[in-house]
Write a protein that holds these residues in place. Structure first.
Motif, PDB file in Angstrom:
ATOM      1  N   HIS A 230      50.525   4.151  16.208  1.00  0.00           N
ATOM      2  CA  HIS A 230      49.533   6.017  16.985  1.00  0.00           C
ATOM      3  C   HIS A 230      48.460   6.605  15.821  1.00  0.00           C
ATOM      4  O   HIS A 230      48.831   6.993  14.433  1.00  0.00           O
ATOM      5  N   ALA A 231      47.176   6.075  15.851  1.00  0.00           N
ATOM      6  CA  ALA A 231      46.469   5.892  15.278  1.00  0.00           C
ATOM      7  C   ALA A 231      46.175   7.419  14.063  1.00  0.00           C
ATOM      8  O   ALA A 231      46.099   7.608  13.192  1.00  0.00           O
ATOM      9  N   PRO A 232      46.420   8.519  15.279  1.00  0.00           N
ATOM     10  CA  PRO A 232      46.314   9.836  14.925  1.00  0.00           C
ATOM     11  C   PRO A 232      47.447  10.511  13.480  1.00  0.00           C
ATOM     12  O   PRO A 232      47.597  11.046  12.594  1.00  0.00           O
ATOM     13  N   LYS A 233      48.298   9.670  13.544  1.00  0.00           N
ATOM     14  CA  LYS A 233      49.839   9.577  12.848  1.00  0.00           C
ATOM     15  C   LYS A 233      49.628   9.066  11.370  1.00  0.00           C
ATOM     16  O   LYS A 233      50.086   9.429  10.481  1.00  0.00           O
ATOM     17  N   ALA A 234      48.869   7.718  11.407  1.00  0.00           N
ATOM     18  CA  ALA A 234      48.966   6.960  10.591  1.00  0.00           C
ATOM     19  C   ALA A 234      47.742   7.621  10.073  1.00  0.00           C
ATOM     20  O   ALA A 234      48.229   7.422   8.244  1.00  0.00           O
ATOM     21  N   ALA A 235      46.758   8.139  10.239  1.00  0.00           N
ATOM     22  CA  ALA A 235      45.464   9.092   9.387  1.00  0.00           C
ATOM     23  C   ALA A 235      46.360  10.352   8.866  1.00  0.00           C
ATOM     24  O   ALA A 235      46.337  10.283   7.415  1.00  0.00           O
ATOM     25  N   ALA A 236      46.952  10.713   9.643  1.00  0.00           N
ATOM     26  CA  ALA A 236      47.776  11.690   8.554  1.00  0.00           C
ATOM     27  C   ALA A 236      48.616  11.036   7.459  1.00  0.00           C
ATOM     28  O   ALA A 236      48.318  12.219   6.600  1.00  0.00           O
TER      29      ALA A 236
ATOM     30  N   ALA B 207      39.179   3.080  25.849  1.00  0.00           N
ATOM     31  CA  ALA B 207      40.640   2.846  26.670  1.00  0.00           C
ATOM     32  C   ALA B 207      41.322   3.722  26.335  1.00  0.00           C
ATOM     33  O   ALA B 207      42.678   4.250  27.078  1.00  0.00           O
ATOM     34  N   SER B 208      41.393   4.665  25.404  1.00  0.00           N
ATOM     35  CA  SER B 208      42.166   6.001  24.451  1.00  0.00           C
ATOM     36  C   SER B 208      41.423   7.009  23.979  1.00  0.00           C
ATOM     37  O   SER B 208      41.211   7.074  23.155  1.00  0.00           O
ATOM     38  N   LEU B 209      41.118   7.633  25.171  1.00  0.00           N
ATOM     39  CA  LEU B 209      39.865   8.932  24.419  1.00  0.00           C
ATOM     40  C   LEU B 209      40.657   9.683  24.151  1.00  0.00           C
ATOM     41  O   LEU B 209      40.563  10.713  22.700  1.00  0.00           O
ATOM     42  N   VAL B 210      41.942  10.034  25.023  1.00  0.00           N
ATOM     43  CA  VAL B 210      42.858  11.258  24.366  1.00  0.00           C
ATOM     44  C   VAL B 210      42.989  11.262  23.204  1.00  0.00           C
ATOM     45  O   VAL B 210      42.775  11.952  22.355  1.00  0.00           O
TER      46      VAL B 210
ATOM     47  N   GLU C  47      42.795  13.567  19.546  1.00  0.00           N
ATOM     48  CA  GLU C  47      43.234  13.738  18.399  1.00  0.00           C
ATOM     49  C   GLU C  47      43.439  13.070  17.455  1.00  0.00           C
ATOM     50  O   GLU C  47      42.836  14.431  16.616  1.00  0.00           O
ATOM     51  N   LEU C  48      42.423  11.849  17.399  1.00  0.00           N
ATOM     52  CA  LEU C  48      42.220  11.615  15.729  1.00  0.00           C
ATOM     53  C   LEU C  48      41.182  11.932  14.695  1.00  0.00           C
ATOM     54  O   LEU C  48      41.185  12.512  13.643  1.00  0.00           O
TER      55      LEU C  48
ATOM     56  N   ALA D 144      36.423  18.432  19.014  1.00  0.00           N
ATOM     57  CA  ALA D 144      37.535  18.519  18.016  1.00  0.00           C
ATOM     58  C   ALA D 144      37.952  19.936  16.908  1.00  0.00           C
ATOM     59  O   ALA D 144      38.910  20.457  16.630  1.00  0.00           O
ATOM     60  N   ARG D 145      36.622  19.992  17.198  1.00  0.00           N
ATOM     61  CA  ARG D 145      36.505  21.512  16.165  1.00  0.00           C
ATOM     62  C   ARG D 145      36.988  22.352  16.907  1.00  0.00           C
ATOM     63  O   ARG D 145      37.583  23.853  16.643  1.00  0.00           O
ATOM     64  N   GLU D 146      36.166  23.087  18.349  1.00  0.00           N
ATOM     65  CA  GLU D 146      37.550  23.789  18.576  1.00  0.00           C
ATOM     66  C   GLU D 146      38.750  23.724  18.580  1.00  0.00           C
ATOM     67  O   GLU D 146      39.650  24.663  18.873  1.00  0.00           O
TER      68      GLU D 146
END
Length: 321
Positions: A203-209, A238-241, A245-246, A288-290
């Motif tokens: 999950h790209a956001p988890k990897a980034a974290a 393809a995976s907007l949400v 999150e990222l 994302a800022r909001e």
């Protein structure tokens, strides 16, 4: 946020912009200059230029009003097909390290501050093919030498789980961070490619974290796909949400780096494609800022957090009512 694009994506649909004949680096640079909103460039070394053509390339870039943010090292299959930093022959390993250090020198000359290393041929195809302990030790040693070559230049390790090898030696964020932490150099970090993370079943956001936790996220390659291969589709298609999150995590962390568009237009107008990537990323960064300011999002282990995000996307008038 700075936006940079890979130069090779601009080779698509040559009939739209180029006269018949070979497409050269100056042609691609001129095409990049057409892109509205593009901040910088990410060139391949020594594919797009060599030390012999560096001065000419720099003059062309400056004349077009462009700048270079980073270089991507490209290791040729004929020399490094059995590995670069992990090759069993010490002379080939030395060549890979020397080539990467040349990239650091060239990037500094062009005014950039980031060299991205994708060790694509460092890996294996069969059980019993090689010693994993040796390959890891030589990976750490190679990156340590490169990072020490110019401590003022950031070096980003770009991981990928496979392709061209059946197994890449550095195939996910955890393995990349293990190398970075073992080297322990301030200027060595990780570059997250969104499609590569998908391929690794991350999950790209988890990897980034994970990288952000250690202040080691040096770059983000934005693209999109379905996870089965390196699709390189337009951002958010393809995976907007998950992309949103990222970007929210990048906003919350104060990510200081560049957004690189590593996409592969084939049938699409590449100028229009890159302009879409910039427009959608700008819009998603606003959202994302909001979201980053709403501390209840991303906390509480509440599955309905994501429904609130989707409502913001689909029904913004309700949020601001």
């Amino acid at each position: 946020m700075l936006y940079a694009t890979r130069l090779n994506s601009l080779k698509a649909r040559p009939e739209l912009y180029f006269a018949p004949g070979p497409i050269r680096t100056p042609d691609l640079l001129a095409r990049a200059a057409r892109i509205q909103g593009l901040s910088s460039l990410s060139l391949n070394f020594p594919e797009h230029f060599t030390p012999a053509t560096l001065r000419e390339t720099k003059q062309t870039i400056e004349a077009l009003g462009l700048s270079v943010d980073s270089l991507n090292v490209r290791y040729t299959a004929d020399t490094f097909g059995d590995g670069g930093f992990t090759h069993p022959d010490a002379a080939v390993r030395r060549s890979a390290i020397d080539l990467t250090c040349q990239a650091l020198d060239a990037c500094a000359e062009l005014g950039g501050n980031h060299v991205i290393v994708w060790p694509g041929f460092d890996g294996f195809d069969y059980p019993f093919q090689d010693s994993y302990e040796r390959m890891f030790a030589h990976t750490v040693d190679g990156f340590a030498q490169v990072a020490a070559h110019n401590p003022a230049m950031r070096v980003g390790l770009e991981y990928k789980p496979w392709e061209p090898r059946k197994y890449s030696f550095i195939g996910n964020m955890g393995e990349a961070m293990l190398v970075v932490n073992e080297v322990g150099a301030d200027n060595l970090g990780v570059v997250l490619d969104y499609c590569h993370a998908q391929m690794a079943n991350e999950h790209a956001p988890k990897a980034a974290a994970l990288a952000l936790r250690h202040d080691k996220l040096f770059g983000v390659h934005l693209n999109d796909g379905y996870g089965r291969q390196d699709d390189g589709m337009m951002v958010g298609t393809a995976s907007l949400v998950t992309t949103l999150e990222l970007l929210m995590l990048l906003e919350r962390s104060g990510y200081p780096g560049t957004i690189y568009f590593d996409t592969f237009p084939l049938r699409e107008d590449p100028v229009r494609e890159c302009e879409w990537n910039i427009r959608i990323t700008e819009r998603l960064l606003q959202l994302a800022r909001e979201l980053a300011a709403d501390q209840s999002l991303g906390h509480g282990h509440d599955a309905f957090n994501v429904t609130r995000v989707i409502e913001r996307l689909l029904f913004p008038e309700r949020v601001h009512a």
